[in-house]
Design a protein around this motif. Structure first.
Motif, PDB file in Angstrom:
ATOM      1  N   THR A  71       0.840  -1.183   0.000  1.00 22.29           N
ATOM      2  CA  THR A  71       0.000   0.000   0.000  1.00 22.29           C
ATOM      3  C   THR A  71       0.886   1.248   0.000  1.00 22.29           C
ATOM      4  O   THR A  71       2.119   1.165   0.151  1.00 22.29           O
ATOM      5  CB  THR A  71      -0.897   0.036   1.241  1.00 22.29           C
ATOM      6  OG1 THR A  71      -0.058   0.185   2.402  1.00 22.29           O
ATOM      7  CG2 THR A  71      -1.722  -1.237   1.357  1.00 22.29           C
ATOM      8  N   ASP A  72       0.263   2.405  -0.133  1.00 23.40           N
ATOM      9  CA  ASP A  72       1.042   3.644  -0.076  1.00 23.40           C
ATOM     10  C   ASP A  72       1.712   3.794   1.290  1.00 23.40           C
ATOM     11  O   ASP A  72       2.855   4.248   1.374  1.00 23.40           O
ATOM     12  CB  ASP A  72       0.135   4.844  -0.368  1.00 23.40           C
ATOM     13  CG  ASP A  72       0.917   6.133  -0.539  1.00 23.40           C
ATOM     14  OD1 ASP A  72       1.745   6.216  -1.467  1.00 23.40           O
ATOM     15  OD2 ASP A  72       0.710   7.067   0.272  1.00 23.40           O
ATOM     16  N   ALA A  73       1.023   3.389   2.343  1.00 23.24           N
ATOM     17  CA  ALA A  73       1.622   3.455   3.680  1.00 23.24           C
ATOM     18  C   ALA A  73       2.820   2.513   3.783  1.00 23.24           C
ATOM     19  O   ALA A  73       3.844   2.858   4.399  1.00 23.24           O
ATOM     20  CB  ALA A  73       0.576   3.094   4.743  1.00 23.24           C
ATOM     21  N   ASP A  74       2.734   1.334   3.176  1.00 22.70           N
ATOM     22  CA  ASP A  74       3.868   0.400   3.164  1.00 22.70           C
ATOM     23  C   ASP A  74       5.059   1.010   2.434  1.00 22.70           C
ATOM     24  O   ASP A  74       6.208   0.894   2.870  1.00 22.70           O
ATOM     25  CB  ASP A  74       3.473  -0.913   2.488  1.00 22.70           C
ATOM     26  CG  ASP A  74       2.436  -1.707   3.257  1.00 22.70           C
ATOM     27  OD1 ASP A  74       2.418  -1.612   4.502  1.00 22.70           O
ATOM     28  OD2 ASP A  74       1.639  -2.414   2.611  1.00 22.70           O
ATOM     29  N   VAL A  75       4.769   1.627   1.283  1.00 21.73           N
ATOM     30  CA  VAL A  75       5.838   2.247   0.494  1.00 21.73           C
ATOM     31  C   VAL A  75       6.542   3.323   1.306  1.00 21.73           C
ATOM     32  O   VAL A  75       7.778   3.393   1.349  1.00 21.73           O
ATOM     33  CB  VAL A  75       5.265   2.837  -0.809  1.00 21.73           C
ATOM     34  CG1 VAL A  75       6.291   3.752  -1.486  1.00 21.73           C
ATOM     35  CG2 VAL A  75       4.842   1.723  -1.762  1.00 21.73           C
ATOM     36  N   ARG A 118      -9.352  12.992  -9.818  1.00 19.54           N
ATOM     37  CA  ARG A 118      -8.875  11.832  -9.086  1.00 19.54           C
ATOM     38  C   ARG A 118      -7.894  11.042  -9.947  1.00 19.54           C
ATOM     39  O   ARG A 118      -7.994  11.059 -11.184  1.00 19.54           O
ATOM     40  CB  ARG A 118     -10.038  10.925  -8.671  1.00 19.54           C
ATOM     41  CG  ARG A 118     -11.016  11.568  -7.704  1.00 19.54           C
ATOM     42  CD  ARG A 118     -12.211  10.685  -7.454  1.00 19.54           C
ATOM     43  NE  ARG A 118     -11.844   9.472  -6.721  1.00 19.54           N
ATOM     44  CZ  ARG A 118     -11.747   9.396  -5.403  1.00 19.54           C
ATOM     45  NH1 ARG A 118     -11.982  10.459  -4.664  1.00 19.54           N
ATOM     46  NH2 ARG A 118     -11.435   8.259  -4.808  1.00 19.54           N
ATOM     47  N   ALA A 119      -6.963  10.362  -9.293  1.00 17.57           N
ATOM     48  CA  ALA A 119      -5.996   9.544 -10.018  1.00 17.57           C
ATOM     49  C   ALA A 119      -5.584   8.356  -9.163  1.00 17.57           C
ATOM     50  O   ALA A 119      -5.554   8.440  -7.928  1.00 17.57           O
ATOM     51  CB  ALA A 119      -4.768  10.362 -10.411  1.00 17.57           C
ATOM     52  N   SER A 120      -5.272   7.253  -9.813  1.00 16.21           N
ATOM     53  CA  SER A 120      -4.736   6.069  -9.151  1.00 16.21           C
ATOM     54  C   SER A 120      -3.446   5.659  -9.848  1.00 16.21           C
ATOM     55  O   SER A 120      -3.328   5.780 -11.073  1.00 16.21           O
ATOM     56  CB  SER A 120      -5.732   4.904  -9.215  1.00 16.21           C
ATOM     57  OG  SER A 120      -6.857   5.146  -8.401  1.00 16.21           O
ATOM     58  N   TYR A 121      -2.487   5.159  -9.060  1.00 19.80           N
ATOM     59  CA  TYR A 121      -1.175   4.773  -9.570  1.00 19.80           C
ATOM     60  C   TYR A 121      -0.927   3.304  -9.223  1.00 19.80           C
ATOM     61  O   TYR A 121      -1.073   2.901  -8.066  1.00 19.80           O
ATOM     62  CB  TYR A 121      -0.070   5.614  -8.929  1.00 19.80           C
ATOM     63  CG  TYR A 121      -0.175   7.096  -9.150  1.00 19.80           C
ATOM     64  CD1 TYR A 121       0.673   7.754 -10.036  1.00 19.80           C
ATOM     65  CD2 TYR A 121      -1.104   7.861  -8.454  1.00 19.80           C
ATOM     66  CE1 TYR A 121       0.593   9.122 -10.230  1.00 19.80           C
ATOM     67  CE2 TYR A 121      -1.200   9.234  -8.646  1.00 19.80           C
ATOM     68  CZ  TYR A 121      -0.346   9.854  -9.524  1.00 19.80           C
ATOM     69  OH  TYR A 121      -0.431  11.212  -9.712  1.00 19.80           O
ATOM     70  N   LEU A 122      -0.524   2.525 -10.207  1.00 21.15           N
ATOM     71  CA  LEU A 122      -0.239   1.108  -9.982  1.00 21.15           C
ATOM     72  C   LEU A 122       1.088   0.733 -10.630  1.00 21.15           C
ATOM     73  O   LEU A 122       1.338   1.080 -11.789  1.00 21.15           O
ATOM     74  CB  LEU A 122      -1.351   0.236 -10.579  1.00 21.15           C
ATOM     75  CG  LEU A 122      -1.099  -1.283 -10.581  1.00 21.15           C
ATOM     76  CD1 LEU A 122      -1.042  -1.814  -9.147  1.00 21.15           C
ATOM     77  CD2 LEU A 122      -2.162  -2.006 -11.393  1.00 21.15           C
ATOM     78  N   ILE A 123       1.933   0.025  -9.875  1.00 22.23           N
ATOM     79  CA  ILE A 123       3.207  -0.467 -10.405  1.00 22.23           C
ATOM     80  C   ILE A 123       3.263  -1.978 -10.237  1.00 22.23           C
ATOM     81  O   ILE A 123       3.318  -2.471  -9.096  1.00 22.23           O
ATOM     82  CB  ILE A 123       4.414   0.178  -9.701  1.00 22.23           C
ATOM     83  CG1 ILE A 123       4.413   1.691  -9.912  1.00 22.23           C
ATOM     84  CG2 ILE A 123       5.726  -0.435 -10.201  1.00 22.23           C
ATOM     85  CD1 ILE A 123       5.530   2.411  -9.179  1.00 22.23           C
ATOM     86  N   ASP A 168       1.189   0.429  -4.772  1.00 30.01           N
ATOM     87  CA  ASP A 168       0.568   1.727  -4.964  1.00 30.01           C
ATOM     88  C   ASP A 168       1.690   2.687  -5.335  1.00 30.01           C
ATOM     89  O   ASP A 168       2.642   2.876  -4.573  1.00 30.01           O
ATOM     90  CB  ASP A 168      -0.120   2.163  -3.665  1.00 30.01           C
ATOM     91  CG  ASP A 168      -0.875   3.479  -3.801  1.00 30.01           C
ATOM     92  OD1 ASP A 168      -0.399   4.372  -4.530  1.00 30.01           O
ATOM     93  OD2 ASP A 168      -1.935   3.626  -3.175  1.00 30.01           O
ATOM     94  N   GLY A 169       1.600   3.295  -6.510  1.00 31.31           N
ATOM     95  CA  GLY A 169       2.705   4.100  -7.013  1.00 31.31           C
ATOM     96  C   GLY A 169       2.616   5.572  -6.719  1.00 31.31           C
ATOM     97  O   GLY A 169       3.438   6.355  -7.218  1.00 31.31           O
ATOM     98  N   HIS A 170       1.640   5.990  -5.889  1.00 32.43           N
ATOM     99  CA  HIS A 170       1.455   7.428  -5.672  1.00 32.43           C
ATOM    100  C   HIS A 170       2.692   8.087  -5.077  1.00 32.43           C
ATOM    101  O   HIS A 170       3.251   9.027  -5.638  1.00 32.43           O
ATOM    102  CB  HIS A 170       0.244   7.669  -4.770  1.00 32.43           C
ATOM    103  CG  HIS A 170       0.091   9.099  -4.355  1.00 32.43           C
ATOM    104  ND1 HIS A 170       0.291   9.514  -3.063  1.00 32.43           N
ATOM    105  CD2 HIS A 170      -0.222  10.204  -5.065  1.00 32.43           C
ATOM    106  CE1 HIS A 170       0.109  10.818  -2.993  1.00 32.43           C
ATOM    107  NE2 HIS A 170      -0.211  11.257  -4.188  1.00 32.43           N
ATOM    108  N   SER A 171       3.143   7.606  -3.928  1.00 34.07           N
ATOM    109  CA  SER A 171       4.300   8.234  -3.278  1.00 34.07           C
ATOM    110  C   SER A 171       5.584   7.974  -4.043  1.00 34.07           C
ATOM    111  O   SER A 171       6.500   8.812  -4.035  1.00 34.07           O
ATOM    112  CB  SER A 171       4.428   7.742  -1.836  1.00 34.07           C
ATOM    113  OG  SER A 171       3.377   8.249  -1.035  1.00 34.07           O
ATOM    114  N   ILE A 172       5.680   6.821  -4.695  1.00 30.33           N
ATOM    115  CA  ILE A 172       6.880   6.524  -5.474  1.00 30.33           C
ATOM    116  C   ILE A 172       7.104   7.573  -6.542  1.00 30.33           C
ATOM    117  O   ILE A 172       8.240   7.968  -6.825  1.00 30.33           O
ATOM    118  CB  ILE A 172       6.787   5.112  -6.085  1.00 30.33           C
ATOM    119  CG1 ILE A 172       7.045   4.078  -5.003  1.00 30.33           C
ATOM    120  CG2 ILE A 172       7.792   4.929  -7.234  1.00 30.33           C
ATOM    121  CD1 ILE A 172       6.921   2.649  -5.445  1.00 30.33           C
TER     122      ILE A 172
END
Length: 326
Positions: free
Chosen positions: A6-10, A75-80, A95-99
Motif C-alpha cells: 500500500t502507499d503506507a507500506d511504500v 482523481r488519479a490512481s497509480y499502480l506499479i 501503490d505508485g502514488h508516493s513513489i
C-alpha cells in the motif's frame, strides 16, 4: 507469492539514500533505448490512462507504472507491477502514488550531486509543496546544505514549508520573490506550477545548478528562455521528451535558442561518458530538467520491495498470476 504494498507500506519502506543509490545503478547501466519506450497515453471523455514501461539493464525487475486519471473528478490512481526478469513471475504490486514523488526528488538529488559544485550548498527552492519538500529531503540525504531559502506566492505556504522540514535542522529562510530566493544560490530547485504558465525562474545566478521538474508538458512553463540560453549544459532524464515536449524548451526553440548541442542525457553523465559541469568555467550555469521515466519508477519500486521484505511490510497475496508456457 506476490507482495502487495500500500502507499503506507511504500512510505515505511522508503529510504532516500537507498533510492539514490538504486537510481545511480540504474542510470549507470549500458544505454539501450529499446528497454524504455516512450510513454503512451490513452484518452477518452475526460479520462486518461498513461503507461510507462521498462526492462532495466541492471537486471532489476521489469514492469510498468500505470496512471489512471479522471480530469472531471480530479482523481488519479497509480499502480506499479513488477516482474522477475528470469521467471517473469509477478513479484510485486505497489501503490505508485508516493513513489512518483520520491523518485523525482531522488533522481534530482542524484543529478545535483553530480552537477553542483563540491562542498556545502546554498539552496533556493521555488515552490513549497510536496515535491519541493521532497527535493530538500533527498538532497540532505547525500549533501551538506548550508542554507535553504524558499519562495512561494503565499506567505503561509512559505512558513509551512519551513515547519515541515524542521526535523532536518537546516538553516531555513523565506523570500518574498523568486529573485530574492535565488540570489547567491549554488543550487536552485524549481518545483512549482507557475501561474498562467509564466516562467517562475527568469534569471539564474552565476555558477548555479538549476533543477527543473515543474514543466513536463507543452503548455507548461517554468524556466525563462534567457535561462535556457545562458546554460552551458542541459542534462535531461529523457532527452527527446525534454526537448520536444516541455514548454520551456519549445518556447526557447521558437525564440531561436539552439540548445541541441549542449543537451546531454543523465545516463551519460552518471556513467561518465560525458562531463556535466564544465571544469573550465566556475560561473557556468547548468540545468537538470526532468519529465520522469519508467527507469526511475522501477528502480525506486524495486528498492522499496527489497526493504519491505526486510522489514516484514506489505501483504502476501493468497493468489497470483502464474506464468504460462509459450
Amino acid at each position: 507469492m506476490t507482495l502487495f504494498l500500500t502507499d503506507a507500506d511504500v512510505r515505511a519502506a522508503f529510504d532516500w539514500a537507498d533510492a539514490i543509490a538504486a537510481l545511480r545503478g540504474a542510470y549507470a547501466a549500458p544505454p539501450d533505448e529499446t528497454r524504455f519506450p516512450s510513454r503512451s497515453m490513452a484518452r477518452g471523455d475526460g479520462l486518461w490512462l498513461r503507461t510507462l514501461s521498462g526492462v532495466p539493464g541492471d537486471g532489476g525487475p521489469m514492469g510498468a507504472k500505470l496512471i489512471a486519471a479522471s480530469l472531471r473528478n480530479r482523481r488519479a490512481s497509480y499502480l506499479i507491477p513488477l516482474f522477475d526478469q528470469e521467471t517473469v513471475e509477478l513479484t510485486a504490486l505497489l501503490d505508485g502514488h508516493s513513489i512518483t514523488g520520491f523518485r523525482t526528488a531522488a533522481t534530482s538529488a542524484l543529478a545535483a550531486d553530480l552537477l553542483a559544485p563540491a562542498g556545502p550548498l546554498r539552496v533556493a527552492v521555488i515552490g513549497s509543496g510536496f515535491e519541493a519538500q521532497n527535493h530538500v529531503r533527498a538532497l540532505a540525504a547525500i549533501r551538506h546544505l548550508s542554507s535553504v531559502t524558499v519562495f512561494s506566492p503565499t506567505p503561509a505556504s512559505r512558513t509551512r514549508f519551513t515547519q515541515e522540514l524542521a526535523d532536518l535542522q537546516l538553516p531555513t529562510a523565506t523570500a518574498q520573490s523568486p529573485e530574492a530566493a535565488v540570489a547567491g544560490a549554488d543550487l536552485v530547485i524549481c518545483a512549482a506550477r507557475s501561474r498562467d504558465e509564466q516562467p517562475t525562474l527568469r534569471e539564474a545566478p552565476a555558477g548555479a545548478t538549476v533543477v527543473s521538474i515543474g514543466s513536463t508538458l507543452p503548455e507548461q512553463r517554468e524556466l525563462a528562455t534567457e535561462v535556457i540560453s545562458r546554460a552551458e549544459v542541459i542534462v535531461a532524464d529523457l532527452v527527446h521528451e525534454v526537448t520536444e515536449d516541455t514548454g520551456d524548451l519549445i518556447a526557447a526553440r521558437k525564440a531561436g535558442v539552439d540548445f541541441a548541442a549542449k543537451t546531454v542525457s543523465l545516463a551519460d553523465v552518471v556513467s561518465g561518458r560525458v562531463a556535466g559541469r564544465p571544469a573550465h568555467d566556475p560561473d557556468a550555469v547548468v540545468i537538470y530538467k526532468s519529465v520522469g521515466s519508467a527507469a526511475q519508477d522501477l528502480a525506486v519500486a524495486a528498492m522499496c520491495v527489497r526493504r519491505a521484505a526486510e522489514l516484514s511490510l506489505g501483504t502476501r497475496l493468497p493468489v497470483t498470476i502464474s506464468p504460462v508456457s509459450k
